[in-house]
Design a protein around this motif. Sequence first.
Motif, PDB file in Angstrom:
ATOM      1  N   LEU A 330       1.170 -77.953 -36.766  1.00  0.00           N
ATOM      2  CA  LEU A 330       1.846 -78.954 -35.882  1.00  0.00           C
ATOM      3  C   LEU A 330       3.511 -78.934 -35.961  1.00  0.00           C
ATOM      4  O   LEU A 330       4.025 -79.793 -35.555  1.00  0.00           O
ATOM      5  N   SER A 331       3.837 -77.750 -36.459  1.00  0.00           N
ATOM      6  CA  SER A 331       5.343 -77.544 -36.572  1.00  0.00           C
ATOM      7  C   SER A 331       5.698 -77.263 -35.064  1.00  0.00           C
ATOM      8  O   SER A 331       5.118 -77.015 -34.277  1.00  0.00           O
ATOM      9  N   PRO A 332       7.177 -77.520 -34.865  1.00  0.00           N
ATOM     10  CA  PRO A 332       7.469 -77.070 -33.530  1.00  0.00           C
ATOM     11  C   PRO A 332       7.325 -75.538 -33.149  1.00  0.00           C
ATOM     12  O   PRO A 332       7.017 -75.218 -32.164  1.00  0.00           O
ATOM     13  N   LYS A 333       7.787 -74.874 -34.124  1.00  0.00           N
ATOM     14  CA  LYS A 333       7.201 -73.501 -34.107  1.00  0.00           C
ATOM     15  C   LYS A 333       5.754 -73.054 -33.752  1.00  0.00           C
ATOM     16  O   LYS A 333       5.472 -72.401 -33.039  1.00  0.00           O
ATOM     17  N   GLY A 334       5.183 -73.784 -34.515  1.00  0.00           N
ATOM     18  CA  GLY A 334       3.533 -73.643 -34.467  1.00  0.00           C
ATOM     19  C   GLY A 334       3.017 -73.927 -33.052  1.00  0.00           C
ATOM     20  O   GLY A 334       2.279 -73.451 -32.335  1.00  0.00           O
ATOM     21  N   ILE A 335       3.608 -75.236 -32.519  1.00  0.00           N
ATOM     22  CA  ILE A 335       3.274 -75.623 -31.104  1.00  0.00           C
ATOM     23  C   ILE A 335       3.578 -74.719 -30.115  1.00  0.00           C
ATOM     24  O   ILE A 335       2.841 -74.204 -29.307  1.00  0.00           O
ATOM     25  N   ILE A 336       4.974 -74.086 -30.304  1.00  0.00           N
ATOM     26  CA  ILE A 336       5.559 -73.210 -29.258  1.00  0.00           C
ATOM     27  C   ILE A 336       4.664 -72.007 -29.180  1.00  0.00           C
ATOM     28  O   ILE A 336       4.381 -71.220 -28.157  1.00  0.00           O
ATOM     29  N   GLU A 337       4.145 -71.396 -30.379  1.00  0.00           N
ATOM     30  CA  GLU A 337       3.497 -70.354 -30.347  1.00  0.00           C
ATOM     31  C   GLU A 337       1.959 -70.305 -29.850  1.00  0.00           C
ATOM     32  O   GLU A 337       1.451 -69.730 -28.955  1.00  0.00           O
TER      33      GLU A 337
END
Length: 372
Positions: A330-337
């Motif tokens: 649920l991190s921004p980076k994780g969401i983007i990927e």
Amino acid sequence: MRIYTSESVSEGHPDKLADQISDALLDECLVQDENARVAIETLLTRGLAVVAGEVTVEGYIDVADIVRRTIKEVGYTDTELGFDGNTCGVMVALQEQSPDIALGVDVGGAGDQGMMFGMATDETPELMPLPISLAHALTRQSAKVRKENPELGLRPDAKSQVSIRYDEKGPRAIETVVFSQQHGPGMEDSVKDTVRTRIIEPVLEEYSEYDQTRIETHINPTGKFEIGGPQADTGVTGRKIIVDTYGGMCPHGGGAFSGKDPTKVDRSAAYMARHLAKCIVKAGLAHRVVVQFAYAIGVVQPIALNIETFGTETVAPEEIERRVRKNFDLSPKGIIEHLCLKETKYLPTAKNGHFGNPRFPWERTKEAERLR
């Protein structure tokens, strides 16, 4: 019995046109540089488009050309329509994004603080609330009819509003339909018949499972709608956030979407909340759910996650949250990927809402298997 009402606006509505311009510019920035940082606002008024905001991008963006092209694609190609993409003025006031924000974003943190919500309900095939689904269907039909039948004299600006009667089991009847359609001179009477027979009736046929025996219909209630678009009302990016989401059936954190790159959690986390809500419903864990995130600027993981199932859950809400946290980054980076947000084209989201369209990656539900 309860009555719920939602509205939608057409692609020619001045606020929606501002959204489309902001997202068209965002799309071009991401084509030039997938790591571009973008926060673009557009203001439209009679004969003028103003673009302002913060952009950090490796590449050249012809802002005026994109603005004009977007305006013309919507249908504003002549001053007689109230706006002309060929001749309107374009003012640009863009600057680089603050490096202070990048200190947190570059290491994977959120680009801002705030709350974001996502909803899903099994009352429609697209897992959206019925009032907003029907309202969007009407504005989509309006654009289709206008573009395919220019001889009818319909113009780009339009608004719909739908009221649905619910009982304890869900939506039961379509109570009221309101539709306002911009039109050419001297068409006050004929446009009402056109809207009724070409827009409202074909859409209602698709919702025949609901009681329609007492529908009250209002078409161009003021009697005349010749002057529309930016000539009639100033348009501003982000002013239709309820139209963009769930039509008032779900809380809203207040952050707009259009013109923002996916490092802005106002956008990306709202998409992830919708994705998770759909997966929860699709996995059979609840019939209706709202997912809420809270983020702090520069902090990698959300500082809060809340899952509300309104008593429709088939397993404990705490267990649903445990499965979500275990199976999704649920991190921004994780969401983007996870949602491929650097490759997404955002202009289509600025027409007929950001949710319910199966072409958008956050609408997929194959990950529901992770939650079972």
